[in-house]
Scaffold this motif. Sequence first.
Motif, short mmCIF file in Angstrom:
data_model
loop_
_atom_site.label_atom_id
_atom_site.label_comp_id
_atom_site.label_asym_id
_atom_site.label_seq_id
_atom_site.Cartn_x
_atom_site.Cartn_y
_atom_site.Cartn_z
N ARG C 15 69.86 -58.17 93.19
CA ARG C 15 70.84 -57.97 94.27
C ARG C 15 72.01 -57.12 93.81
O ARG C 15 72.44 -56.20 94.49
CB ARG C 15 71.37 -59.33 94.72
CG ARG C 15 70.55 -59.95 95.81
CD ARG C 15 70.78 -59.24 97.14
NE ARG C 15 69.68 -59.43 98.06
CZ ARG C 15 69.46 -60.55 98.71
NH1 ARG C 15 70.23 -61.58 98.55
NH2 ARG C 15 68.44 -60.63 99.54
N GLU C 16 72.51 -57.43 92.63
CA GLU C 16 73.65 -56.67 92.12
C GLU C 16 73.28 -55.21 91.92
O GLU C 16 74.06 -54.33 92.23
CB GLU C 16 74.12 -57.27 90.78
CG GLU C 16 74.92 -58.52 90.94
CD GLU C 16 75.66 -58.86 89.67
OE1 GLU C 16 74.98 -59.15 88.67
OE2 GLU C 16 76.90 -58.84 89.66
N ARG C 19 73.17 -53.38 95.14
CA ARG C 19 74.47 -53.16 95.78
C ARG C 19 75.19 -51.96 95.17
O ARG C 19 76.02 -51.34 95.80
CB ARG C 19 75.36 -54.40 95.63
CG ARG C 19 74.87 -55.60 96.34
CD ARG C 19 75.02 -55.50 97.85
NE ARG C 19 73.93 -56.17 98.52
CZ ARG C 19 73.88 -57.47 98.72
NH1 ARG C 19 74.86 -58.23 98.34
NH2 ARG C 19 72.84 -58.00 99.31
N ASP C 20 74.89 -51.69 93.91
CA ASP C 20 75.54 -50.56 93.24
C ASP C 20 74.71 -49.31 93.53
O ASP C 20 73.82 -48.95 92.78
CB ASP C 20 75.63 -50.84 91.74
CG ASP C 20 76.51 -49.82 91.02
OD1 ASP C 20 76.76 -48.74 91.58
OD2 ASP C 20 76.94 -50.12 89.90
#
Lengths: 672, 385, 384
Positions: C15-16, C19-20
């Motif tokens: 997820r991280e 998101r980036d």
Amino acid sequence: MQQHYGPSIHSSSTQSSVLSPQPSDTIVNVSGFVKRYKKHMAVDGIDLEIRKGEIYGLIGPDGAGKSSLMKAIAGVLTYDEGTVEVFGTLVDSERAAERVKERIGFLPQGLGLNLYPDLSVEENIDFFARLRLVPEQQLTERKTRLLAMTRLDKYRDRAMKNLSGGMKQKLGLICTLIHEPELAILDEPTTGVDPVSRRDFWAILAELLLEKGMTALVSTAYMDEASRFHRLSFLSGGKVLASGTPAEVQMLAPGSMVTFEATPQLDAIARLKIRYKQVEALGPLLHVFTDDTDPAAAMQSITSSLGIIKPMQLRVNEPELEDVFVALLLRQGEQPTAIEMPPAAPVTSNGTLAIEAKDLIRDFGTFRAVDRVSFQVKPGEIFGLLGANGAGKTTVIKMLNGIMPPTGGEGWVAGADMKTAGGAIKERIGYMSQAFSLYLDLTVVENIRLFAGIYGLDANATDQRLKWIVSMAGLKGYESSLTGRLPMGVRQRLALGCALVHQPRVLFLDEPTSGVDPIGRRHFWDILSRLAREEGVAILVTTHYMSEAEHCDHLALMYAGRIVAEGSPVDMKRQVEKEAGQLLEVATDQPGPALRRVTQAGFVGAALFGTKLHLLSLDPSQDEARLRTALSSDGVQVQDVLIRPLSLEDVFVYRVLVVERQEQATVKGAAA
Amino acid sequence: MRVSDRLTVWCRRIAVMTRKELLQLFRDIPLMAFLIYSFTLSVYVTGNGIQTQLKNAGLLVSDADRSVSSRELISRFHSPYFRFDGELAHPNEGFVRLDRGGSMMVLDIPTRFHEALVSGESTAVQLLVDTTNSPQGLSAAGYAARIVGQFSQELIMTRNGQTGSSSTTVPMILSDHRVWFNQDQNETWFESISHLLRMITIFAVLLPAAALVREKERGTVEQLLVSPLTPAQIMLPKVVAMTLVILGATAVALFGVMLPVFGVPIRGSVSLLFLLTALFIVATAGIGVFASTVTKNQAQVGMMTLLVVAPMLLLSGIFTPLETMPAWVRYLMALSPLRYFIEIATGILLKGIGLEMLWSQALSMLALGVSLFGFGMWRFRRQFR
Amino acid sequence: MNVRRVAAVAFKEWREVTRDRIFLLLAFCMPAVWMFVFGYGLVLDVEHISFVVVDRDHSSLSRDYLYRFYQSRYFSFQGELADEGEADAWLKSGKARAVIIVPEKFQERLLSGQPANIQTLIDGTFPLRADITKGYTIAINNAYNVDLLADHLARTRGLSRDEALRRTRPLGLEVRYLYNEEVRSTWSTVPALIMFSLMVSSPLLTALGVVREKETGSIYNIYSATVSRMEFLVGKLVPYVMISLINVVVLWLMAVLLFAVPFKGSLLLFFASSILFILTSTGIGLTVSLLVSTQQAALIITVVVSTVPTILFSGLIVPVSSLSQAAQFQAHLFPGMYYTNIVRGTFLKNVGPAVLWPDVLALAVYAAALGAIGYRLFTKRPSV
């Protein structure tokens, strides 16, 4: 951004009081605990016992060893001597620690720092739950309930980095408790959070603990929160200074707090200082801690030490826990707080304002962070900008000191126009940002020299200022320490020193004392008042400590980008008294249920302050009667009802709640 | 303020900021240890270890003739170019052995080889070459062709009956090669220089980029933004500090490893070399500064710079000659400071030339540096809006 | 090992990453862009070697001889010098890499059956180029010699030109190129570029992961939870292994479709060993991340550790066999070399596990060793 505050406690199971745990098994037993970092002794022999169902507090100045102790109990830090037993397991290795971790929830220090900024609220919770193997169905149930309880349910999909400080803190709590641990270890969960959110946080925590029968170990930098603990230990220099219930601790430094006005204040202070260690000037008021417990004796001794100066509006109160701690620390040999400040000495201001903001506006996309903000700050004045996290205070400061261009409006700082003379402004201002922004891998002296050079000081001036800063900020002995190893309070004083290196005429301080212990904060404010009074520096400051706001000459309260109230601390209090009446303080044997009952009975603004209820009343005698009947019908015993002077915290909470209610009403009206 | 006062203040700001960067850098012990490794041991191993010319190409022989002539021919495939990997019992075994790897070629000498040569007939030997690494394969085939050609020429001489005498009566061109600047074709010279340049490039791009992004991540940049520092005064000191550190490391590599161990000559001016090295570092740092203004965190800036640095390292003419590149790569590499600096470095060290011949390279680097920095400064403030 | 906990860590990490946006974009672009640029750009045939000539003879034969250089695509004629003395400046400035000097009486000597010396001055700063230049001139000289000799034999012995030509070549060399029959540079570089792109990009994906969590403090979530060391490390790796796996597929498709490199071997073997390789390359980044305490150090160390040995010691261009002992030792310490063997073997050679097992085994051992090191380095109850 719209936030909802309020110390409302939702109806739920009613058993015993929040503040009376059943005596039962020991959950944590620490004895002879020692922790060293290389040569530095962080904790030096501590004993501690935490019983099931209680909220155990750790209080103390920065660097007292609170975090080390909490980490060791959570099993995420080794220690050098002694034993730590958790749930009967000796935690002395990683393997042993693993056995108890399932039953522990740990929230490390730093507002939202352990959360994942790019993940949404829900994703953060899911991660913590799945890491702890919470079954999906239970996760859904608990999540729904906790989100509703913390009123974060509307923000499920919002990225954590876009939450306000108060919301981050509540999310942190949810994530720590999602697996329903038997022991919650929370390291300074309320640092950097505004008063309304902080109350909300404590209410939620208390309810959850009670409901699930959890035990909690909590540390805090806010002394006023200490009364929320069942038992506590007061740490200083790696040792336990005092421990027991708040009442027991209070007994360790018996005395009373005398408040009065006296003119000339400077003379009064000088006279009082001879006899009393704790003398504090808050605007026109003086606070003095005396060892006399009897009010009459206390008054008598103050009056006698004042001599020819006659105290006005003399009042004697029980000391707050904060006063007790300061007294304890002073007894231990800490430097007494020095107050050598003339009160609000009118500096010859040739009519020019130090700061003027006129209809400042700042938009981020469609979101209006600052909405037509106007105010003026005179030289030598301390101007306090208050407000919840995310109210727009930092944005105002950033616009004024030129980091951020405004969307609209005008501003003048130190005689220069914000729009056209950015360079000139920067030469004349000092700035301390919210996040510590000095270099952690440089030493104290290196940092000071760096900023001296940045502001173009030559070698001579640099040496001079260096000496001044070191003595002013009490940095003696720390000169060649790496900044990263300093206690928080010392760091903040260094940051202030660096902001003052070029003798600016205007000083911007954004939450300068966040996370600093009471002694450090008092010291810090001494310096500020001296700067304003003696050198005529204009200071714009933001803070979440309402006791600090009392030091300001003028206050503005921001809400959702607007200024909703303004005036001197005294004016602000008077306005509230005029609108909502006087403050009633209700002491009961069961504060939690009492609050619930009182709210149901229609006292909208009722809130818990420590163990006591605070509410505003336009008609005290009638309301007192109503209260007594309402509470006694529920079996809550009312011990005392007193009319107390308003504190700024009461003002803050009242103002925010009023605006919130208005906003809800307009939203509802619009929807209807 | 008078102009001279302003200048003093300007210099003071640059000086204190540079000092700060140096202090921070020296406090990161693992990083400094790694920097030292990169400019010493790594230069040594690479300078010593890399051999771009054909070396130790594994040769298998299937000699069906087993005669004087065949053995004579085989013996000419010798070290350092070839490595004799053994004889094969059967020619087909060659394929299996090549499949397995390790050996690169199979020389197949037919039966009646000797007989054919003696009787004046023509014959041919067959060479199987593994060209999974094509340049190497081609090179090996080229060497083999030279050996066979030489063998053949000697044969003609013998047949024409001029045994014993020299070849003076055959019309032919005698190749007389003079390799300049590096007579012995000592590969350690070039390989150590190119490795040094590789290291300078990596550190020059990454150090300031990482330092700038770190200030953003930790929030320290805010304190600088409200100070009277201009973007140039914030960025330049980083570059100055990193340049000093890298120049120091370069000196260590040059005087500590390359000169004493490999005997690399310094035929030109040392001061000019360091001056232009500084210019190169600054120009290259411009890439890092630029990347740092368009990224938010270390991971992004790392990938962004590496995306650009990898082609620089491989295509700027320090790894393979520029002459190998297709035209478009050569045009693209006009944007790489390294493409100019390799000529400067080898020019000063090995050829002993000066600015009179290197001015265009120096100017190109300068132009690149100036434009990258210009853009970086333009971006610097905008990124915080 | 509990799969749910691994999944929780991996899912969070994924997820991280997603998101980036810039990170995600670069993670996928970097290998593909490199493949594209290097696939077309890293051509290893040396061409256009600039040269000047000094013709002291100015005869028809000297012109005939030099014409062969003008004609060759390997050389690029820059001009004729009046005087040998000018050669110095041309070579020093780099405007010419070679100077060919035809001596006086060149034609006279050759026609009278005498040998003639052709001097070639070569810029030796870049030994590889010097060597190739030398090889090319020798090849041109040799070819010219054959013609000279044939002419001479025809003239002096009265042979037909064909017969004379035959006699000048008593021994021929028939070269047969294997695996890359047309000796295309792309066929040999492109498969190795799969190795390069993965080896350089993958460690960077993981290098900052743990240091960043240490810097922010979120590592305490892991310390204080019941997730085991291995579960955490595996979960941390999974998303990046997945990104790299997708990259392998993309790179493989680019090699086969865009660069038309034949894939002769077993797909199963290729992808199975690719997974092992990805585990090692991402594992290297993770190990660095566990070792250092600042992101800056993690970043720079990872870039140097992954880039330098990959360019120099993994057989990308320079074969491991021609490295010195010390460099060969270093080559064996990095996984790139083994994977290069596997990639080239499966793409061009059609060899299977029977031949490649040592390389596959080496990768597996490498991955296991990194896992063990990571396990040792990561402690959930640190002392600081």
